[in-house]
Write a protein that holds these residues in place. Structure first.
Motif, PDB file in Angstrom:
ATOM      1  N   ILE A 196      -3.663  28.656 -17.792  1.00 52.18           N
ATOM      2  CA  ILE A 196      -4.161  28.028 -16.650  1.00 52.18           C
ATOM      3  C   ILE A 196      -5.446  28.514 -16.002  1.00 52.18           C
ATOM      4  N   LEU A 197      -5.526  29.916 -16.051  1.00 54.13           N
ATOM      5  CA  LEU A 197      -6.967  30.671 -15.776  1.00 54.13           C
ATOM      6  C   LEU A 197      -7.859  30.238 -16.646  1.00 54.13           C
ATOM      7  N   ALA A 198      -7.932  29.750 -17.932  1.00 50.01           N
ATOM      8  CA  ALA A 198      -8.727  29.472 -18.945  1.00 50.01           C
ATOM      9  C   ALA A 198      -9.028  28.070 -18.453  1.00 50.01           C
ATOM     10  N   LYS A 199      -8.090  27.197 -18.090  1.00 50.23           N
ATOM     11  CA  LYS A 199      -8.369  25.884 -17.672  1.00 50.23           C
ATOM     12  C   LYS A 199      -9.359  25.960 -16.474  1.00 50.23           C
ATOM     13  N   ILE A 200      -9.030  26.629 -15.426  1.00 56.10           N
ATOM     14  CA  ILE A 200      -9.958  26.765 -14.253  1.00 56.10           C
ATOM     15  C   ILE A 200     -11.143  27.025 -14.585  1.00 56.10           C
ATOM     16  N   GLU A 201     -11.300  28.144 -15.303  1.00 52.25           N
ATOM     17  CA  GLU A 201     -12.841  28.423 -15.796  1.00 52.25           C
ATOM     18  C   GLU A 201     -13.483  27.370 -16.662  1.00 52.25           C
ATOM     19  N   ALA A 202     -12.783  26.662 -17.385  1.00 49.09           N
ATOM     20  CA  ALA A 202     -13.442  25.515 -18.250  1.00 49.09           C
ATOM     21  C   ALA A 202     -13.785  24.499 -17.178  1.00 49.09           C
ATOM     22  N   LEU A 203     -13.003  24.211 -16.013  1.00 54.27           N
ATOM     23  CA  LEU A 203     -13.195  23.119 -15.203  1.00 54.27           C
ATOM     24  C   LEU A 203     -14.436  23.589 -14.387  1.00 54.27           C
ATOM     25  N   LYS A 204     -14.304  24.835 -14.145  1.00 57.08           N
ATOM     26  CA  LYS A 204     -15.724  25.191 -13.376  1.00 57.08           C
ATOM     27  C   LYS A 204     -17.013  25.131 -13.988  1.00 57.08           C
ATOM     28  N   VAL A 205     -17.042  25.556 -15.319  1.00 58.19           N
ATOM     29  CA  VAL A 205     -18.225  25.340 -16.313  1.00 58.19           C
ATOM     30  C   VAL A 205     -18.383  23.766 -16.200  1.00 58.19           C
ATOM     31  N   ALA A 206     -17.494  22.907 -16.573  1.00 57.65           N
ATOM     32  CA  ALA A 206     -17.740  21.626 -16.494  1.00 57.65           C
ATOM     33  C   ALA A 206     -18.417  21.028 -15.277  1.00 57.65           C
ATOM     34  N   ASP A 207     -17.744  21.312 -14.362  1.00 50.08           N
ATOM     35  CA  ASP A 207     -18.162  21.006 -12.776  1.00 50.08           C
ATOM     36  C   ASP A 207     -19.827  21.345 -12.538  1.00 50.08           C
ATOM     37  N   ALA A 208     -20.102  22.516 -13.261  1.00 48.96           N
ATOM     38  CA  ALA A 208     -21.407  22.895 -13.031  1.00 48.96           C
ATOM     39  C   ALA A 208     -22.338  22.407 -14.134  1.00 48.96           C
ATOM     40  N   GLY A 209     -21.739  21.715 -14.996  1.00 54.79           N
ATOM     41  CA  GLY A 209     -22.619  21.171 -16.066  1.00 54.79           C
ATOM     42  C   GLY A 209     -22.816  22.158 -17.224  1.00 54.79           C
ATOM     43  N   GLY A 210     -22.131  23.027 -17.450  1.00 59.06           N
ATOM     44  CA  GLY A 210     -22.302  24.337 -18.259  1.00 59.06           C
ATOM     45  C   GLY A 210     -21.747  23.906 -19.669  1.00 59.06           C
ATOM     46  N   LYS A 219     -23.059  21.838 -24.373  1.00 57.03           N
ATOM     47  CA  LYS A 219     -22.727  21.024 -23.568  1.00 57.03           C
ATOM     48  C   LYS A 219     -22.241  19.788 -23.616  1.00 57.03           C
ATOM     49  N   VAL A 220     -21.241  19.100 -23.108  1.00 50.40           N
ATOM     50  CA  VAL A 220     -20.386  17.945 -23.418  1.00 50.40           C
ATOM     51  C   VAL A 220     -21.436  16.823 -22.974  1.00 50.40           C
ATOM     52  N   ILE A 221     -21.737  15.962 -24.138  1.00 53.43           N
ATOM     53  CA  ILE A 221     -22.502  14.802 -24.046  1.00 53.43           C
ATOM     54  C   ILE A 221     -21.707  13.375 -24.356  1.00 53.43           C
ATOM     55  N   GLY A 222     -20.568  13.411 -24.630  1.00 58.11           N
ATOM     56  CA  GLY A 222     -19.644  12.572 -25.014  1.00 58.11           C
ATOM     57  C   GLY A 222     -18.419  12.795 -25.066  1.00 58.11           C
ATOM     58  N   ARG A 223     -17.330  12.022 -24.780  1.00 59.89           N
ATOM     59  CA  ARG A 223     -16.080  12.293 -24.720  1.00 59.89           C
ATOM     60  C   ARG A 223     -15.163  11.132 -24.809  1.00 59.89           C
ATOM     61  N   TRP A 224     -14.376  10.818 -25.931  1.00 61.59           N
ATOM     62  CA  TRP A 224     -13.705   9.613 -26.134  1.00 61.59           C
ATOM     63  C   TRP A 224     -12.186   9.739 -26.466  1.00 61.59           C
ATOM     64  N   LEU A 225     -11.259   9.075 -25.828  1.00 61.36           N
ATOM     65  CA  LEU A 225     -10.031   9.113 -26.179  1.00 61.36           C
ATOM     66  C   LEU A 225      -9.727   7.842 -26.968  1.00 61.36           C
ATOM     67  N   GLY A 226      -9.297   8.267 -28.333  1.00 57.52           N
ATOM     68  CA  GLY A 226      -9.236   7.509 -29.521  1.00 57.52           C
ATOM     69  C   GLY A 226     -10.406   7.703 -30.438  1.00 57.52           C
ATOM     70  N   ALA A 227     -10.593   7.072 -31.367  1.00 58.07           N
ATOM     71  CA  ALA A 227     -11.722   7.136 -32.249  1.00 58.07           C
ATOM     72  C   ALA A 227     -13.272   6.747 -31.627  1.00 58.07           C
ATOM     73  N   ALA A 228     -14.092   7.289 -31.508  1.00 60.55           N
ATOM     74  CA  ALA A 228     -15.394   6.916 -30.850  1.00 60.55           C
ATOM     75  C   ALA A 228     -15.834   5.646 -31.373  1.00 60.55           C
ATOM     76  N   GLY A 229     -16.121   5.659 -32.729  1.00 61.95           N
ATOM     77  CA  GLY A 229     -16.513   4.203 -33.369  1.00 61.95           C
ATOM     78  C   GLY A 229     -17.981   4.135 -33.021  1.00 61.95           C
TER      79      GLY A 229
END
Length: 385
Positions: A227-241, A362-372
């Motif tokens: 859970i802690l790791a998830k929180i830190e990951a979400l904070k990073v994502a929210d900040a665009g890190g 940094k995340v520049i694309g995310r797809w559920l399923g094959a991105a194609g």
């Protein structure tokens, strides 16, 4: 002297016996008869045959509480038409917590084993309390599923739509019920565990507040750390890190970290040998890897296998890699002493999930399923400037 040796051997035998039986489970399930009971232990499945509804299981527990499942060999599946040779929806097993020295008692009905009572320690009693809190919703959903199957077989489309709406309402009510339980039972191990499972249903601040509201009792477990790791990951994502780092073993047992690929564009491919769409996407991924690997593109496969035990997970994972001819780095998310659950860390809700990272991670694309085509277009724009 002989007496001393004999006494020492008795003590040693007792010690070994204790070590070999870190937990003991006794159960009686109405309707179980002499059918098998299957427990997913730390080192694979443990199976015993019940006698007149009763059974007993012993085994070795880990250093910290480990949530796993116990099931019956009775056919509890919900068949979706075509009889028992057709498609079916498997019934849920009973969740149980294994820990050193646990002496547990299971009671209930074999057909509804997933809602059985488990007593004997605070860990499992909190799970029993949790199951009671949502029992009415579980029964309601079970009835709706059966209605849906009957309506589907009869071909009544309007009825299916109506039942579908009720099922959605049930899921929403269950999510609210779980949040309420977690908030009102801060000392329960079940609260830590189910918060780790439902973390994706919380926004960052809400998840952090909920976690902080729980007692410190179980915050040294893998579930709390996740859970802690998830929180830190979400904070990073929210900040665009950058995407959160992780370390996992590759096919040769060497530890691989995401951060070592910094400076390249990386596609995180969440897959499993059991996943048909994942395997179907591999030929195209091979084409992309061949086209762009020399230009600074890397693929990091993260596999999660739906089998019992690390040895079996490694076997099916490696076989799939060899059969599909995957030449990029692959890591396994099933290691026995898991310190990071990458699936939870990245909030993976389905397979395959593909996440594209830039050179800074940094995340520049995310797809559920094959991105194609979307992934194709991204890579063309990056490398064919």
């Amino acid at each position: 002297m002989k007496q001393k040796i004999a006494f020492t051997m008795v003590l040693l035998a007792g010690f070994i016996s204790t070590q070999a039986q870190d937990y003991n489970i006794k159960g009686k399930l109405e309707g179980q008869g002499n059918e098998r009971i299957i427990l997913r232990g730390l080192n694979g499945e443990i199976t015993v045959e019940a006698k007149n509804n009763s059974f007993e299981l012993t085994g070795i527990a880990g250093e910290e509480p480990f949530v796993t499942t116990i099931n019956t060999s009775l056919d509890r599946n919900l068949y979706l038409g075509g009889g028992k040779t057709g498609m079916y929806q498997p019934s849920l097993p009973l969740e149980i917590v294994l820990s050193k020295g646990a002496n547990l008692v299971i009671t209930g009905n074999a057909i509804d084993i997933n809602m059985a009572s488990v007593t004997g320690d605070a860990l499992n009693e909190s799970f029993t309390q949790f199951r009671k809190s949502e029992l009415h919703l579980v029964k309601e959903m079970d009835a709706l599923r059966r209605q849906l199957v009957e309506t589907r077989i009869m071909g009544v489309k309007e009825g299916m739509n109506e039942i579908g709406k009720k099922m959605l309402e049930n899921r929403q009510a269950m999510a609210a019920s779980r949040k309420k339980f977690i908030k009102t039972h801060p000392d329960a191990f079940a609260s830590i565990y189910f918060l780790s499972l439902t973390a994706k249903e919380y926004k960052t601040a809400e998840l952090e507040d909920t976690y902080n509201g729980l007692s410190e009792t179980y915050k040294n477990t893998r579930y709390a750390k996740g859970i802690l790791a998830k929180i830190e990951a979400l904070k990073v994502a929210d900040a665009g890190g950058p995407a959160p780092d992780f370390t996992k073993p590759d096919v040769n047992g060497r530890l691989v970290s995401l951060s070592q690929f910094r400076g390249k564009y990386v596609l995180l491919d969440f897959w499993g040998s059991w996943c048909g769409p994942c395997r179907a996407a591999n030929p195209h991924l091979k084409e992309l890897y061949s086209a762009y690997a020399t230009k600074g593109f890397e693929i990091l496969g993260v596999a999660s296998e739906k089998v019992s035990g690390q040895a079996q997970a490694e076997k099916v994972w490696k076989e799939a890699i060899e059969k599909d001819g995957l030449t990029w780095t692959n890591v396994l998310n099933n290691e026995l002493s898991m310190k990071q659950d990458v699936v939870q860390l990245y909030n993976i809700e389905g397979y395959p999930t593909q996440i594209l990272l830039d050179k800074e991670g940094k995340v520049i694309g995310r797809w559920l399923g094959a991105a194609g085509k979307q992934l194709d277009d991204k890579l063309k724009a990056i490398f064919n400037k």
